[in-house]
Design a protein around this motif. Structure first.
Motif: not given
Length: 155
Positions: A114-118, A123-128
């Motif tokens: 999930l960190a890689t996807i984010k 590239k946002a602070s909301s839920d992925i």
């Protein structure tokens, strides 16, 4: 089956492959396939051109079916059999073959964290939000099976 979805091949793909196999074998008549005759060979003999992705998926389905067959034999021979997941220990599941995952229109791979996807896609602070779709060869196989059934009455 007593298995989570991601430890078995795509059920709609397996069903579509089975339909195509039945129709193509019926069209071949009484001719017995050679011992090394694979489903890919059958599809090719029927005039299909298979992508490398589908060849890999057909081999994966064959491995899963063989594991399931062995598990059924083991279950029949053993009074004290464990759960299905234990009996299919030889098959680990390969959902990445059957699914296309994306995030904001960018392809993501099942092994991404999930960190890689984010950091690479969201590239946002909301839920992925990760979207999925069946791989193109799965959609084509299902459509082919539906066409064969419609053309032959039933499979």
């Amino acid at each position: 089956l007593e298995l989570p979805l991601l430890t078995q091949p795509a059920p709609n793909y397996i069903n579509a492959v089975d339909v195509c196999v039945r129709v193509y074998r019926r069209a071949e008549g009484a001719r017995e396939p050679a011992p090394t005759y694979t489903v890919a060979d059958l599809f090719t003999a029927a005039g299909e051109t298979l992508s490398e992705e589908e060849r890999v998926a057909l081999a994966d389905v064959a491995a899963w079916q063989e594991s399931a067959r062995r598990a059924a034999v083991d279950r029949a021979e053993s009074v004290e059999s464990g759960g299905m997941a234990e009996r299919l220990a030889g098959y680990s599941g390969r959902p990445e073959l059957y699914l296309d995952l994306s995030c904001k229109g960018k392809q993501v791979f099942p092994k991404y964290t999930l960190a890689t996807i984010k950091t690479t896609a969201w590239k946002a602070s909301s839920d992925i939000q990760v979207n999925y779709d069946w791989a193109e060869f799965v959609k084509r196989r299902v459509a082919k099976a539906q066409m064969l059934v419609a053309g032959n009455g039933s499979a």
